[in-house]
Each structure stands twice: as structure tokens, then as C-alpha cells.
Write a protein that holds these residues in place. Structure first.
Motif, PDB file in Angstrom:
ATOM      1  N   THR A 127      -6.896  -7.014  -2.862  1.00 35.08           N
ATOM      2  CA  THR A 127      -6.769  -7.067  -1.408  1.00 35.08           C
ATOM      3  C   THR A 127      -6.517  -8.502  -0.994  1.00 35.08           C
ATOM      4  O   THR A 127      -7.132  -9.415  -1.532  1.00 35.08           O
ATOM      5  CB  THR A 127      -8.073  -6.579  -0.746  1.00 35.08           C
ATOM      6  OG1 THR A 127      -8.376  -5.303  -1.286  1.00 35.08           O
ATOM      7  CG2 THR A 127      -7.946  -6.479   0.756  1.00 35.08           C
ATOM      8  N   ARG A 185       0.809  -1.220   0.000  1.00 32.08           N
ATOM      9  CA  ARG A 185       0.000   0.000   0.000  1.00 32.08           C
ATOM     10  C   ARG A 185       0.844   1.273   0.000  1.00 32.08           C
ATOM     11  O   ARG A 185       0.368   2.339  -0.344  1.00 32.08           O
ATOM     12  CB  ARG A 185      -0.980  -0.009   1.174  1.00 32.08           C
ATOM     13  CG  ARG A 185      -0.308   0.164   2.497  1.00 32.08           C
ATOM     14  CD  ARG A 185      -1.226   0.028   3.677  1.00 32.08           C
ATOM     15  NE  ARG A 185      -0.391  -0.029   4.859  1.00 32.08           N
ATOM     16  CZ  ARG A 185       0.094   1.039   5.474  1.00 32.08           C
ATOM     17  NH1 ARG A 185      -0.204   2.237   5.028  1.00 32.08           N
ATOM     18  NH2 ARG A 185       0.882   0.916   6.516  1.00 32.08           N
ATOM     19  N   ASN A 188      -3.646  -4.250   1.165  1.00 29.47           N
ATOM     20  CA  ASN A 188      -3.922  -3.860  -0.216  1.00 29.47           C
ATOM     21  C   ASN A 188      -2.640  -3.880  -1.043  1.00 29.47           C
ATOM     22  O   ASN A 188      -1.595  -3.458  -0.572  1.00 29.47           O
ATOM     23  CB  ASN A 188      -4.503  -2.451  -0.262  1.00 29.47           C
ATOM     24  CG  ASN A 188      -5.888  -2.411   0.329  1.00 29.47           C
ATOM     25  OD1 ASN A 188      -6.712  -3.273   0.023  1.00 29.47           O
ATOM     26  ND2 ASN A 188      -6.133  -1.445   1.187  1.00 29.47           N
TER      27      ASN A 188
END
Lengths: 264, 406
Positions: free
Chosen positions: B381, B314, B353
Motif C-alpha cells: 500500500t 488495484r 493498493n
């Protein structure tokens, strides 16, 4: 102007620590350290005295001392060195500190103040050594010599005005740094420092007297060599010059402030 | 509440045919400058208290000019900067140091240059000495210091008091790992207490991990202002554009920005992540076998084409990447072809993520001959419904054996 003084006051710690740092640096760098502050002018005096005393000794009027010429020289150089050191330092002060000016926010006025402070302390050291030499030479040290202190402050103010103007202009026009030492040489030789004024034909005296340095050096001679009262017209001349040059110097400094960093 | 407000900020450097023209200007005699270089052209932005803003841009984009104006050393030509509080700048650390003075003496001098009074300096000194952590060297002349030691002292002085705005330049990338960690934790500590951070760096990792917003400067203007990863993607693409690439940005549903760049001889037609049943998925279970399918359209006969992919976490940090060069399947495709690549692998990733960046290029790296590069080409995800809990981005399931001796 008031704001300038206020910011100067709030940065007094920096002024003090920078002047101190300048001295420490000199102590550390060379074996003789601080001694060079006085050894340099003393060497200068010795050279002039050695070469010129034979020519001049009989012509220094009003001093009844074997070392008359050396005494005359020392007092003149005391004034000249203060003036030329301040002019030289201030002329280069902004360029020499370009790196700090560009990266740290602080009132730039502290830089010339630090330079003047350092020059004054150097000059005080020379004054002390001069008094010691006078004692050795058997030249009487009168209370009038205390007037050298306010005189030195006036000389500093005058030199600082000229130095600031040159220093600001030098940031933009770097030729100044090359031209000024030549001009200083010219003024030096046209001021009665290494020769007494009486060897110059009378008709040129009024010309010599135009130079503020003539009045400064003459005042030093009166205070230190001859123990004579000051000529108030000389003092007034310098004071008036300071009153004219100071606003000009501050005006240039303020106007240039914004653009100075752009070109440094 | 905004701690920094920049309004219509412009800066130009004027040069005159003769410097006397500039000086005449101070006396009210205006002579037009011979040349005027516009470095900043009307910047407008404001920064909230406690936020961390990255400033990126190519060399000459105006970053350092902007920082100098915020620091207060440079005056703007037009516009204004409003600052609520004290600014501390760590720009080229330690430039005020004098090699002949000891660390302690330099600290006194530098701190007083920052406008700190002597009483306060004495009060701050123990903390500075401790933070620098150079022990006996603190009393030695600074010329005997390594550059890392100088950095430590410089950082310790610059951050001796908590500023409202802290400007951090690349400088921080020097120094040993321990000190870097120490200085970053001090920066984070300041941030928690409400300090706003302005960070200038070319390093994607430090920008993305520290900042919550990034400004991209280009040619003296704010080209993009937004999410760190999206801005960094555009920034990288802009650097690539220098070699004649086209750069395209698409705002994805959800507000993130996808950046595509490249020379365009081949393009990415589709990117999909499929499960074992061949269904398109966006949620992946830890360890689940998946297939990444990339469709590439060929617009010209190419001597060589390699397809690469990169999985990012992420924060945009690379987790895994490889390409068909390393997998030894280099093609020489013809114009009009559509080629499908399927990369199958178990999703041995931690929960969180992830995004995929895809590239079509020549050779083993995308630097030479980049046909197309697409950041945020696919987002998915990872969840953990089946395995025992763990932390981190990699799933490395252990076999556990315990023996009690004696």
C-alpha cells in the motif's frame, strides 16, 4: 395456438414495418422497383401467349375475345403465383433469417406471417394490373371478381400450411430446398394453367382433379374468366386440406422450435 | 435479491445419423442421437440486481451458448434460467440492419423486432437519434455508413429502454473513443438505476474495471467464480497452460487468490519489498526508495533466464514493468543455483493498493518459454505522509513558477 396469436398481435408493428421494408428495399435497389412485381408475371404471360396462342386460341372454350388465351393465362397465373411464392418464401424463411433468430428473442411465427403478407401484397398488385388489362382487352369485369379476395386468402392459408411444413423440415434437411422447385414445376404442368383442361383426354381428368391446385385454378377461372358460380366441392376440398395440414404444420413448428436454433 | 438464477443448466447439441431420426423424435418415436456434444454441463449461479458480472473463457467454453440461453433464443437441454425482468442483448450489434433502408427506418424495424410498439418507438426516436449522433446520415441508406456509425445506431436502439439485464458482448470494443466513452457512461448510468450487467470480453482492462465478479467458464462448467482480478489471473494462466504449463492457485490470507503458472524449470522462491534499512515493508511512503528482492531457484541448466516484474494498480492495470532483458542482465544459470535479484527504485506512486506480478522466462517477453509467472506475488500500500496531496497513480512532483505579467 392462442398464445401464438397473442404474441403475433404484440409484434404487429414489426410485421407491418418488415413488409414495408421489403417494398422499400425493392424500390431502392432497381430502377423499375416495384414494377418488377407485376412485370415478371406479365412477361411470363407474354411469352406463353406468344408461343402458345397460335396453338391454343381456338381451343379455349367459352371466351369470346381475341385475347381469350391471355385472359385465361393471367387468371390461372394469378392463383399459381400466389401459391408458389408463398411456398417458396416459407420454405426458406427460417434459413434466410437464421442470423436474427439466433440473436434476438422474438416470436418466430412473425417471420412466416411477414412472408405471407409480402406475397399477398405482390398478388394484389398483379390483380390490379390484371383488371386494367382486362379493361383494355374488353373483357367484362363482373362483381364476381371480388370473390378473388377470399379465394386468395384461402389459397394463402393452404400454401402457408405447406410452406410451413417444408420450411421447418428444410432447416434440418436442406435437400428440401432443392427438391421442391422441381415438384412445383411438375404440379405446374399438371395443372390446367397454360392449357385448357379439355385438351387432356377425359379419362385422365379424375387424376388431375386429385391435385388441390386443379381446384384452386379452376375456381379462379370460374370467377375471373367465365363469371360462373364456384364449385363448392372445390372450395370444400381446399378447406378440408387446410384443416388437416394446419394442425400438422403448427405441431411441427412447435416441436422444431427448440432444436431449430441448434442447427441454424 | 437475485435478478438472474441459473439452475443445473445444461445444453447439448445432438446430431443424428439421419435428420429423419430427429423428426421421428417429435412424433414420439425416440431414436438415440448418433452424437451428442455437451456444451454446458450443469451450470449453477445467481446474479444480484445491479451487479456487473464478467463471463470469460476460452473459445468453445460455452460463453455464447450461455448468453443465447439467457437471451432466450436458445432452449436449454436441461435445467432452467429464471429472469426477473427484461433482457437486452448487445450481441453482434446491428445484425438485423438492412443496408438499403435509412438509419431511421432501420431503427423502427429493429425496435419493433425487440417488441416495442409503434407509439413507444415514436416517443423513443428523438433520444435514439440524439444518442447515435450521426446527424444527417440518419436519413441516408445504411450501406453508406461506416461500421462505427452502424455501431452507434445499433447501440442507441439496443439501449433505448433500460433493461433489467444488459448483455454486452465484445462488440463494444469497436467505435471511436468518444462513442466508447459515451456508451460506457450509459451502461454505468443503467447500472446505477439497477440494471444488471453481463459482460463478455477477452479484454482484462474492461472486465476488471467494469465488473465486480467474474465467472470463468471452461468446458461447459464454472471453473472459478470470484474477484475479477483473481479470475482473470487464472484465465491468463489457463491460456498459458495450453503450452504445457502447470497452473497452481493459492488462496492468500484476506481471500484473494494467487495464481502461478509456468513450465517449472525455474521457480520463484521469495518476493519481498524492502525499505532503505533492509526491512520488509507492506506500506510504502510516496517517493520512498525501495528494493524489490526476488529469489529464484533453478531446477535445470537454462540457456537464458530473464526476471521481470510488473506493478499493478488495484484494478490490475499495469503501472510499470520491466525485466532483466531490458536491463541487460541475462543469465545462463545452472541447475541447483539460487539467484537473488534486487531492483531498487523510488516508489513514485500515488496512494492506493498495488500488487506485483513476477515472471521468470526466456527472451524479452514471457510468451516464449515461461518458467514461472506469479500474479499477486506481493501486495503493498502506498501512503502519502510527507508530500503535498495529489491524485493519480504516478508521482511527478512539479517545480512551480508563477509570474504575473502587467
Amino acid at each position: 395456438m392462442l398464445g401464438l396469436l397473442r404474441s403475433l398481435w404484440s409484434f404487429r408493428a414489426y410485421v407491418a414495418s418488415s413488409i414495408l421494408a421489403d417494398f422499400k428495399t425493392r424500390f431502392v435497389r432497381s430502377r423499375l422497383g416495384f414494377a418488377w412485381v407485376v412485370l415478371n408475371p406479365l412477361a411470363q404471360v407474354s411469352i406463353y401467349a406468344f408461343i402458345l396462342s397460335g396453338l391454343m386460341a381456338s381451343r379455349i372454350p367459352g371466351i369470346d375475345n381475341t385475347f381469350g388465351y391471355a385472359i385465361y393465362l393471367l387468371s390461372g397465373l394469378l392463383a399459381w403465383n400466389l401459391f408458389s411464392e408463398i411456398v417458396d418464401r416459407l420454405m426458406k424463411v427460417f434459413i434466410a433469417n437464421a442470423n436474427v433468430i439466433k440473436k434476438v428473442r422474438f416470436p418466430r411465427i412473425v417471420l412466416p406471417v411477414i412472408a405471407v403478407g409480402t406475397a399477398l401484397i405482390n398478388n394484389a398488385a398483379l390483380l390490379v394490373v390484371m383488371c386494367v388489362l382486362f379493361a383494355l382487352f374488353g373483357h367484362p369485369i363482373t362483381p364476381a371478381i371480388l370473390l378473388v379476395v377470399p379465394a386468395a386468402l384461402l389459397v394463402s392459408a393452404f400454401a402457408a400450411c405447406i410452406g410451413m411444413i417444408l420450411g421447418v423440415l428444410n432447416v434440418f434437411i436442406r435437400d428440401i430446398e432443392q427438391v421442391v422447385p422441381i415438384l412445383l414445376q411438375v404440379v405446374f404442368w399438371f395443372t390446367p394453367i397454360i392449357y385448357p383442361v379439355n385438351i387432356i383426354p377425359e379419362r385422365f381428368h379424375s387424376l388431375l382433379e386429385l391435385s388441390p391446385m386443379f381446384h384452386i385454378v379452376d375456381s379462379y377461372h370460374r370467377l375471373v374468366v367465365y363469371a360462373q358460380p364456384l364449385q363448392w366441392s372445390s372450395v370444400l376440398y381446399i378447406v378440408v386440406l387446410v384443416l388437416i395440414l394446419l394442425p400438422l404444420a403448427m405441431f411441427l413448428f412447435r416441436r422444431a422450435s427448440a432444436e431449430m436454433v441448434d442447427v441454424l | 435479491m437475485s435478478v438472474l438464477r441459473v439452475e443445473g443448466l445444461s445444453k447439448s447439441f445432438r446430431s443424428y445419423r439421419h435428420e429423419w431420426h430427429r423428426i421421428a423424435g417429435w412424433f414420439g418415436l425416440n431414436i438415440a442421437p448418433a452424437k451428442e456434444v455437451h456444451v454446458l454441463r450443469g451450470l449453477d449461479f445467481s446474479v444480484e440486481r445491479g451487479s456487473a458480472v464478467g463471463i470469460v473463457g476460452e473459445n468453445g467454453a460455452g460463453k455464447s451458448t450461455l448468453l443465447k440461453i439467457i437471451t432466450g433464443t436458445l432452449q436449454p437441454t436441461a435445467g432452467s434460467v429464471h429472469i426477473d425482468g427484461r433482457v437486452a442483448a448487445i450481441l453482434e450489434l446491428g445484425m438485423g440492419f438492412n443496408g438499403d433502408l435509412t438509419g431511421r427506418e432501420n431503427v423502427v424495424n429493429t425496435a419493433s423486432m425487440m417488441g416495442i410498439g409503434s407509439d413507444e418507438i415514436s416517443a423513443l426516436m428523438p433520444g435514439i437519434e440524439e444518442f447515435a449522433g450521426i446527424n444527417a446520415y440518419f436519413e441516408q441508406p445504411m450501406r453508406t455508413y461506416s461500421s462505427g456509425m452502424q455501431m452507434r445506431v445499433a447501440f442507441a436502439v439496443a439501449t433505448a429502454r433500460r433493461p433489467e439485464i444488459l448483455i454486452v458482448d465484445e462488440a463494444l470494443s469497436v467505435g471511436d473513443a468518444y462513442f466508447q466513452h459515451k456508451s460506457f457512461s450509459r451502461i454505468r448510468e443503467f447500472q446505477k438505476q439497477g440494471t444488471t450487467l453481463l459482460l463478455v470480453s477477452h479484454d482484462r482492462a474492461s472486465i476488471v474495471s467494469l465488473c465486480d465478479r467474474v465467472l470463468l467458464l471452461s468446458d461447459g462448467k464454472v471453473l472459478m467464480d470470484g474477484h475479477p482480478q483473481d479470475v482473470m489471473d487464472l484465465y491468463n494462466a489457463l491460456i498459458a497452460r495450453k503450452e504445457g504449463y502447470e497452473v497452481k492457485q493459492v488462496v492468500l490470507p484476506g481471500g484473494r487468490t494467487q495464481t502461478t503458472s509456468g513450465t517449472g524449470e525455474a521457480s520463484i522462491a521469495a518476493v519481498e519489498l524492502l525499505n532503505a534499512a533492509g526491512e520488509r515493508i507492506e506500506t510504502v511512503s510516496v517517493g520512498e526508495p525501495v528494493t524489490l528482492r526476488v529469489m529464484a531457484d533453478i531446477h535445470q541448466d537454462l540457456p537464458e533466464m530473464v526476471v521481470g516484474y510488473m506493478i499493478r494498480d488495484r484494478l490490475g492495470q499495469p503501472i510499470f514493468g520491466t525485466n532483466t532483458f531490458h536491463l541487460q542482465r541475462i543469465l545462463a544459470p545452472h541447475k541447483g543455483e539460487r539467484i537473488q535479484y534486487s531492483f531498487s527504485f523510488p516508489a513514485n506512486l500515488g496512494i492506493g493498493n498495488y500488487s506485483l506480478a513476477i515472471s521468470l522466462h526466456k527472451g524479452d517477453e514471457h510468451v516464449a518459454g515461461n518458467y514461472e509467472w506469479r500474479d499477486l506475488a506481493y501486495v503493498f500500500t502506498v501512503v502519502n505522509p510527507a508530500h503535498s496531496p495529489f491524485v493519480g497513480t504516478a508521482w511527478l512532483p512539479p517545480e512551480l513558477e508563477v509570474s504575473r505579467a502587467g
